[in-house]
Design a protein around this motif. Sequence first.
Motif, PDB file in Angstrom:
ATOM      1  N   VAL A 299      -7.255  -3.991  -0.473  1.00  0.00           N
ATOM      2  CA  VAL A 299      -7.681  -4.908  -1.521  1.00  0.00           C
ATOM      3  C   VAL A 299      -6.932  -5.082  -2.803  1.00  0.00           C
ATOM      4  O   VAL A 299      -6.905  -6.446  -2.954  1.00  0.00           O
ATOM      5  CB  VAL A 299      -9.299  -4.615  -1.802  1.00  0.00           C
ATOM      6  CG1 VAL A 299      -9.894  -5.323  -2.428  1.00  0.00           C
ATOM      7  CG2 VAL A 299     -10.188  -4.200  -0.508  1.00  0.00           C
ATOM      8  N   ARG A 300      -6.583  -4.342  -3.544  1.00  0.00           N
ATOM      9  CA  ARG A 300      -5.913  -4.506  -4.485  1.00  0.00           C
ATOM     10  C   ARG A 300      -4.443  -5.128  -4.130  1.00  0.00           C
ATOM     11  O   ARG A 300      -4.327  -6.004  -4.771  1.00  0.00           O
ATOM     12  CB  ARG A 300      -5.438  -3.187  -5.169  1.00  0.00           C
ATOM     13  CG  ARG A 300      -4.859  -3.421  -6.533  1.00  0.00           C
ATOM     14  CD  ARG A 300      -4.664  -1.853  -7.210  1.00  0.00           C
ATOM     15  NE  ARG A 300      -6.082  -1.548  -8.097  1.00  0.00           N
ATOM     16  CZ  ARG A 300      -5.962  -0.692  -8.868  1.00  0.00           C
ATOM     17  NH1 ARG A 300      -5.263   0.333  -9.124  1.00  0.00           N
ATOM     18  NH2 ARG A 300      -7.242  -0.571  -9.440  1.00  0.00           N
ATOM     19  N   ALA A 301      -3.964  -4.795  -2.848  1.00  0.00           N
ATOM     20  CA  ALA A 301      -2.823  -5.634  -2.493  1.00  0.00           C
ATOM     21  C   ALA A 301      -3.114  -7.256  -2.460  1.00  0.00           C
ATOM     22  O   ALA A 301      -2.103  -8.220  -2.757  1.00  0.00           O
ATOM     23  CB  ALA A 301      -2.007  -5.109  -1.186  1.00  0.00           C
ATOM     24  N   LYS A 302      -3.978  -7.314  -1.660  1.00  0.00           N
ATOM     25  CA  LYS A 302      -4.392  -8.887  -1.697  1.00  0.00           C
ATOM     26  C   LYS A 302      -4.743  -9.717  -2.764  1.00  0.00           C
ATOM     27  O   LYS A 302      -4.204 -10.695  -3.346  1.00  0.00           O
ATOM     28  CB  LYS A 302      -5.516  -8.845  -0.696  1.00  0.00           C
ATOM     29  CG  LYS A 302      -5.457  -8.460   0.766  1.00  0.00           C
ATOM     30  CD  LYS A 302      -6.997  -8.641   1.354  1.00  0.00           C
ATOM     31  CE  LYS A 302      -6.376  -8.160   2.910  1.00  0.00           C
ATOM     32  NZ  LYS A 302      -7.733  -8.282   3.758  1.00  0.00           N
ATOM     33  N   ASP A 303      -5.391  -8.771  -3.639  1.00  0.00           N
ATOM     34  CA  ASP A 303      -5.534  -9.612  -5.348  1.00  0.00           C
ATOM     35  C   ASP A 303      -4.406  -9.839  -5.855  1.00  0.00           C
ATOM     36  O   ASP A 303      -4.163 -10.661  -6.567  1.00  0.00           O
ATOM     37  CB  ASP A 303      -6.530  -8.613  -5.933  1.00  0.00           C
ATOM     38  CG  ASP A 303      -7.942  -8.491  -5.499  1.00  0.00           C
ATOM     39  OD1 ASP A 303      -8.452  -9.196  -4.611  1.00  0.00           O
ATOM     40  OD2 ASP A 303      -8.651  -7.551  -6.088  1.00  0.00           O
TER      41      ASP A 303
ATOM     42  N   GLU B 151       1.938 -15.716  -0.059  1.00  0.00           N
ATOM     43  CA  GLU B 151       1.001 -15.596   1.115  1.00  0.00           C
ATOM     44  C   GLU B 151       1.061 -14.178   1.626  1.00  0.00           C
ATOM     45  O   GLU B 151       2.263 -13.312   1.571  1.00  0.00           O
ATOM     46  CB  GLU B 151       1.790 -16.331   2.370  1.00  0.00           C
ATOM     47  CG  GLU B 151       1.678 -17.754   2.256  1.00  0.00           C
ATOM     48  CD  GLU B 151       2.354 -18.457   3.401  1.00  0.00           C
ATOM     49  OE1 GLU B 151       2.167 -17.982   4.541  1.00  0.00           O
ATOM     50  OE2 GLU B 151       3.136 -19.496   3.085  1.00  0.00           O
ATOM     51  N   HIS B 152       0.016 -13.505   2.171  1.00  0.00           N
ATOM     52  CA  HIS B 152       0.025 -12.145   2.518  1.00  0.00           C
ATOM     53  C   HIS B 152       0.802 -11.592   3.866  1.00  0.00           C
ATOM     54  O   HIS B 152       1.103 -10.596   3.783  1.00  0.00           O
ATOM     55  CB  HIS B 152      -1.524 -11.867   2.870  1.00  0.00           C
ATOM     56  CG  HIS B 152      -2.611 -12.217   1.952  1.00  0.00           C
ATOM     57  ND1 HIS B 152      -3.818 -11.789   1.979  1.00  0.00           N
ATOM     58  CD2 HIS B 152      -2.445 -12.636   0.532  1.00  0.00           C
ATOM     59  CE1 HIS B 152      -4.240 -12.116   0.852  1.00  0.00           C
ATOM     60  NE2 HIS B 152      -3.523 -12.797  -0.069  1.00  0.00           N
TER      61      HIS B 152
ATOM     62  N   THR C 229       0.813  -1.317   0.132  1.00  0.00           N
ATOM     63  CA  THR C 229       0.109   0.084   0.028  1.00  0.00           C
ATOM     64  C   THR C 229       0.990   1.331   0.072  1.00  0.00           C
ATOM     65  O   THR C 229       0.240   2.631  -0.110  1.00  0.00           O
ATOM     66  CB  THR C 229      -0.921   0.154   1.106  1.00  0.00           C
ATOM     67  OG1 THR C 229      -0.271  -0.099   2.418  1.00  0.00           O
ATOM     68  CG2 THR C 229      -1.923  -1.486   1.333  1.00  0.00           C
ATOM     69  N   ALA C 230       2.216   1.275   0.322  1.00  0.00           N
ATOM     70  CA  ALA C 230       2.851   2.231  -0.019  1.00  0.00           C
ATOM     71  C   ALA C 230       3.135   2.904  -1.431  1.00  0.00           C
ATOM     72  O   ALA C 230       3.439   4.025  -1.616  1.00  0.00           O
ATOM     73  CB  ALA C 230       4.489   1.731   0.489  1.00  0.00           C
TER      74      ALA C 230
END
Length: 127
Positions: free
Chosen positions: A27-31, A39-40, A19-20
């Motif tokens: 949400v976009r980072a997870k996708d 893995e997150h 997100t930086a």
Amino acid sequence: MRIAGITIPDNKRLEIGLTAVYGVGRVRAKDILDEAHIEHSRKPETLTTEEENAIRAVIEGRNLLIEGELRREIGGNIKRLKDINAYRGTRHIRRLPARGQRTKTNARTLKGVRKTMGSGRRKVEKK
């Protein structure tokens, strides 16, 4: 690890660190991580070069507008509104809220620090 010229913080989980990058939220980072099969909860310092390249490939493959491109597009949209003298454009020009918020009170984010106004008359000196 760098993406689009931004250094991803090594001490944070990838899900948060991505997100930086401007234009990438949670949400976009997870996708992105799901599509890259990573893995997150991993940290950027533990990634291999192949995994870093997989994340970059997902971002480029999706044609996501991030960082400079996104900032340019948003700036261009605001400039267009100003050029055609749309109501929202004039609000941007005057540095006032553009989405219908009240301005009699509040609106300090755009208006800045309060400037106290006087009554318009000079004080009469008492002798």
